[in-house]
Design an enzyme around this catalytic site. Structure first.
Site, PDB file in Angstrom:
ATOM      1  CG  HIS A   1      -1.651   1.264   1.471  1.00 28.26           C
ATOM      2  ND1 HIS A   1      -2.672   1.707   0.666  1.00 28.26           N
ATOM      3  CD2 HIS A   1      -1.494   2.202   2.445  1.00 28.26           C
ATOM      4  CE1 HIS A   1      -3.126   2.855   1.132  1.00 28.26           C
ATOM      5  NE2 HIS A   1      -2.425   3.185   2.200  1.00 28.26           N
TER       6      HIS A   1
ATOM      7  CG  HIS B   1       0.380   6.522   0.680  1.00 28.65           C
ATOM      8  ND1 HIS B   1      -0.493   7.596   0.710  1.00 28.65           N
ATOM      9  CD2 HIS B   1      -0.171   5.571   1.485  1.00 28.65           C
ATOM     10  CE1 HIS B   1      -1.517   7.317   1.499  1.00 28.65           C
ATOM     11  NE2 HIS B   1      -1.356   6.096   1.975  1.00 28.65           N
TER      12      HIS B   1
ATOM     13  CB  SER C   1      -2.636  -0.021  -2.675  1.00 27.00           C
ATOM     14  OG  SER C   1      -3.555   0.509  -1.730  1.00 27.00           O
TER      15      SER C   1
END
Length: 444
Positions: free
Chosen positions: A276, A281, A340
């Site tokens: 993730h 990010h 994600s």
């Protein structure tokens, strides 16, 4: 990553009650013999044990000195008495951090980090440790997996600001799990991810070791982001409170996990993991406009009330985690919770959910589910436009001062006096002269 996982990242956050309450008192004194001794004697008379004291040149024009003293308050009455005892000897006595104790001080604001090193205090304040798994977690009954996560979270517990992020030797099983996630998501990025994400991703392959055959190391990724936008990664043991997590963004610091989801379900995780963080990010934090936008949310969170923290966390949810944006005729995803999660990434752009314009005041009040796909998403026209809108929203929050991040000293400056504002204006004036000079040379 599911909506549940993103919620865990930010919203399992009924901030834990901490007693005693960490308190900072900031005051200024004139440079004269015995001035500091008088202040320290006043504090000592209150039977206070200081945990830290720092001095800095004052931002005033009178050649004063600014002092910051930290201590653990028993209650708000003690804080009030300490501040009152300093008033005969010091100027501009301000309390930061007594709110939340028994009997809140209306003149106080919740404690917030002033220096990058203050983020070290978050290490032991996680709401849940990385090795503590809910009963429905895919790895809950896997003793080997739980022990491995405990091993990795120790890195975050001992990490200190300024240190290189320790290397994790990922196992073959972990790399195979990463490869399954990597392959599925990267096949969707060209048609679903925003322009900025697609622009940065090849650079991550070239500079940070991205690829299906190895899990990138946080230290290499952090150095890359530092060069791009000044953002850095910091390992975290588990789930932080919304306040602590958002406060970190004010310093351009993103708290990142290093452990990976359970291998039995590589395309599902009920919590944030390294997939993730690195696939969702990281690419956006290399975008200057997105980095500015993220820091804007962080700066707004410093000293904010619990109610305003909840509003800012909701804005974060619908932007950094589940945001979509307009790019020409297309709608693309930029939220890490979408980028994600192949299932929700496909759903969010399918035309099925409701799309609304990004208006922070309305977004902040929007309720949302955490165990299913979002029924509504908010569309940003651009990251720069979103940043300006969040700044306007922040100005409406009930905070009696403004703040700015000083990148030179990696510290927060509180703009709560005329002298500080003038000094800030002078620095802007210098930047403006540089800008004018550059424009003149371009036009000649």
């Amino acid at each position: 990553m599911s909506s549940t996982a993103a919620a865990s990242h930010l919203h399992k956050c009924a901030d834990a009650t901490v007693t005693p309450v960490k308190t900072t008192i900031h005051f200024s004194i004139t440079d004269k013999v015995g001035a500091l001794d008088d202040c320290l004697a006043a504090i000592k008379s209150m039977h206070i044990s200081l945990t830290r004291i720092e001095s800095r040149p004052s931002k005033t024009a009178e050649w004063d000195y600014d002092f910051f003293v930290d201590f653990n308050a028993v209650d708000t009455e003690q804080v009030r008495n300490v501040a009152k005892s300093l008033e005969p000897f010091a100027k501009q006595v301000h309390i930061v951090g007594a709110a939340g104790a028994s009997g809140e001080l209306p003149e106080s604001t919740p404690w917030f980090p002033r220096k990058m090193i203050d983020l070290d205090t978050f290490a032991d304040k996680v709401l849940e440790m990385g090795e503590e798994l809910d009963s429905d977690h895919p790895g809950a009954k896997d003793a080997t997996y739980r022990a491995r996560r405990a091993e990795i979270t120790k890195i975050a517990k001992t990490y200190k600001t300024g240190q290189p992020i320790p290397h994790v030797d990922y196992t073959q099983v972990e790399v195979e799990t990463w490869a399954a996630v990597y392959g599925k998501l990267t096949s969707m990025f060209p048609t679903h991810a925003c322009r900025e994400h697609q622009y940065v991703f090849p650079l991550l392959l070239q500079n940070c070791g991205y690829g299906p055959h190895q899990i990138p190391q946080l230290d290499a990724v952090s150095k890359f982001l530092k060069d791009c936008t000044g953002f850095t990664l910091r390992p975290v043991m588990g789930l932080l409170t919304s306040r602590d997590f958002l406060n970190g963004l004010a310093f351009r610091v993103f708290h990142s996990t290093q452990y990976i989801r359970h291998h039995s379900k590589p395309l599902y995780t009920p919590e944030p993991d390294v997939c993730h963080e690195l696939l969702g990010h990281v690419p956006l934090f290399a975008s200057p406009d997105f980095a500015d936008f993220s820091q804007e949310i962080g700066l707004a969170s410093l000293g904010a009330s619990d109610e305003d923290i909840e509003r800012l966390a909701t804005i974060y949810w619908f932007t950094v985690e589940f945001g979509i944006c307009r790019q020409g005729e297309d709608i693309r995803a930029y939220g890490a919770g979408l980028l994600s999660s192949f299932g929700e990434l496909e759903y969010a752009l399918s035309g099925k959910p409701e799309l609304r314009a990004f208006e922070p005041a309305k977004v902040a009040l929007q309720k949302y589910p955490i165990t299913e796909y979002q029924p509504v998403y908010f569309v940003a026209e651009s990251f720069k436009d979103a940043q300006m809108r969040v700044r306007e929203f922040a100005n409406s929050l009930n905070r009696p001062f403004s703040v700015r991040y000083n990148a030179y000293t990696e510290s927060i400056e509180i703009l709560d006096s005329k002298e500080k504002v003038i000094r800030y204006a002078q620095s802007i004036k210098t930047d403006m002269l540089t800008l004018v000079d550059a424009l003149e040379k371009l036009s000649s």
